[in-house]
Design a protein around this motif. Sequence first.
Motif, short mmCIF file in Angstrom:
data_model
loop_
_atom_site.label_atom_id
_atom_site.label_comp_id
_atom_site.label_asym_id
_atom_site.label_seq_id
_atom_site.Cartn_x
_atom_site.Cartn_y
_atom_site.Cartn_z
N SER A 36 0.81 -1.22 0.00
CA SER A 36 0.00 0.00 0.00
C SER A 36 0.84 1.27 0.00
CB SER A 36 -0.95 0.01 1.21
OG SER A 36 -0.20 0.07 2.41
N LYS A 37 2.12 1.19 0.37
CA LYS A 37 2.97 2.37 0.42
C LYS A 37 3.79 2.59 -0.84
CE LYS A 37 2.14 3.48 4.76
NZ LYS A 37 2.68 4.28 5.78
N ILE A 38 3.65 1.74 -1.86
CA ILE A 38 4.33 1.96 -3.14
C ILE A 38 3.50 2.96 -3.93
CG2 ILE A 38 5.06 0.90 -5.30
CD1 ILE A 38 5.59 -1.65 -3.76
N SER A 39 4.16 4.02 -4.38
CA SER A 39 3.46 5.06 -5.13
C SER A 39 4.37 5.59 -6.23
CB SER A 39 3.02 6.19 -4.21
OG SER A 39 4.15 6.81 -3.63
N MET A 40 3.84 6.47 -7.04
CA MET A 40 4.62 7.07 -8.12
C MET A 40 4.39 8.57 -8.16
SD MET A 40 2.58 6.40 -11.66
CE MET A 40 2.91 7.98 -12.37
N ASP A 41 5.37 9.27 -8.68
CA ASP A 41 5.27 10.70 -8.95
C ASP A 41 5.72 10.93 -10.38
OD1 ASP A 41 4.40 11.51 -6.45
OD2 ASP A 41 6.43 11.80 -5.68
N TYR A 42 5.10 11.88 -11.03
CA TYR A 42 5.51 12.26 -12.38
C TYR A 42 5.63 13.77 -12.41
CZ TYR A 42 5.53 13.23 -17.32
OH TYR A 42 5.86 13.70 -18.55
N ASN A 43 6.79 14.26 -12.82
CA ASN A 43 7.04 15.69 -12.92
C ASN A 43 7.02 16.06 -14.40
OD1 ASN A 43 7.99 18.31 -12.91
ND2 ASN A 43 9.49 17.91 -11.30
N GLU A 44 5.97 16.74 -14.82
CA GLU A 44 5.79 17.06 -16.23
C GLU A 44 6.80 18.09 -16.73
OE1 GLU A 44 2.27 18.68 -19.16
OE2 GLU A 44 1.72 17.65 -17.31
N SER A 45 7.23 19.01 -15.87
CA SER A 45 8.13 20.07 -16.32
C SER A 45 9.50 19.52 -16.73
CB SER A 45 8.29 21.14 -15.25
OG SER A 45 8.88 20.58 -14.09
N ILE A 46 9.99 18.48 -16.04
CA ILE A 46 11.27 17.89 -16.42
C ILE A 46 11.10 16.48 -16.99
CG2 ILE A 46 12.67 19.26 -14.83
CD1 ILE A 46 12.67 16.90 -12.91
N GLY B 66 9.71 10.45 -14.09
CA GLY B 66 8.82 9.69 -13.23
C GLY B 66 9.60 8.99 -12.15
N TYR B 67 9.00 8.86 -10.97
CA TYR B 67 9.61 8.20 -9.83
C TYR B 67 8.65 7.17 -9.27
CZ TYR B 67 12.49 12.42 -9.87
OH TYR B 67 13.32 13.43 -10.24
N VAL B 68 9.15 5.99 -8.98
CA VAL B 68 8.40 4.98 -8.25
C VAL B 68 9.09 4.85 -6.91
CG1 VAL B 68 7.66 2.58 -8.18
CG2 VAL B 68 7.73 3.78 -10.34
N LYS B 69 8.31 4.96 -5.83
CA LYS B 69 8.93 4.95 -4.51
C LYS B 69 8.08 4.16 -3.53
CE LYS B 69 6.81 9.39 -3.60
NZ LYS B 69 7.05 10.80 -3.35
N SER B 70 8.74 3.73 -2.46
CA SER B 70 8.06 3.06 -1.37
C SER B 70 8.30 3.87 -0.11
CB SER B 70 8.59 1.64 -1.18
OG SER B 70 8.02 1.07 -0.03
N LYS B 71 7.25 4.23 0.58
CA LYS B 71 7.37 5.03 1.80
C LYS B 71 7.47 4.16 3.05
CE LYS B 71 5.08 9.09 0.01
NZ LYS B 71 3.99 10.04 0.19
N GLU B 72 7.46 2.86 2.88
CA GLU B 72 7.57 1.96 4.03
C GLU B 72 9.04 1.85 4.42
OE1 GLU B 72 6.22 -0.02 7.09
OE2 GLU B 72 4.90 0.81 5.57
N HIS B 73 9.32 1.94 5.71
CA HIS B 73 10.69 1.99 6.20
C HIS B 73 11.47 0.71 5.94
CE1 HIS B 73 10.10 5.84 8.08
NE2 HIS B 73 9.00 5.39 8.66
N HIS B 74 10.83 -0.43 5.95
CA HIS B 74 11.56 -1.69 5.78
C HIS B 74 11.65 -2.13 4.32
CE1 HIS B 74 7.41 -3.21 5.90
NE2 HIS B 74 7.87 -4.25 5.26
#
Length: 145
Positions: free
Chosen positions: A60-70, A73-81
């Motif tokens: 549930s903590k895996i997410s993505m960000d997309y920056n249109e100006s540059i 895209g980033y895929v990240k996990s916000k879970e500490h482990h």
Amino acid sequence: MSTTWINSNLPEQVQKAVRDVGHYDETTKKMLQDAIRSGTEDTMRSAIRHVHTKSGNLVSKISMDYNESINTGYVKSKEHHSWLVEHGAGIAFVLPRKKKALKYGDRFFKLAEIPPRKPHPFMQTAIDETAPKITAAVEEAVDHD
């Protein structure tokens, strides 16, 4: 929260085309942005699919960000482990912090030994799976010009 980078190993021509998105006409620019956005979404879905355990907070903590100006895209996990799941961990020892012993059930211990954990890569597997598709989509957008 710590940040761990996993390289995508995309070819240099693809990285240069993505960085220089402003030098193309609007149609090619739109195609490049769509290629990176859809590739990032595919990578996120693939990372979720490759997680070793299907329950808990890691999925549930895996997410993505997309920056249109540059156009990145980033895929990240916000879970500490998540780093420990991706790369594994060696043997660890737990000592009591405030007491003289650790209690587990109805037994007492001076220390606890946590065995080594094997790596279960999900992010690197996801990018390795989707990198050829992203490369092909970017090359098609640049050749369209």
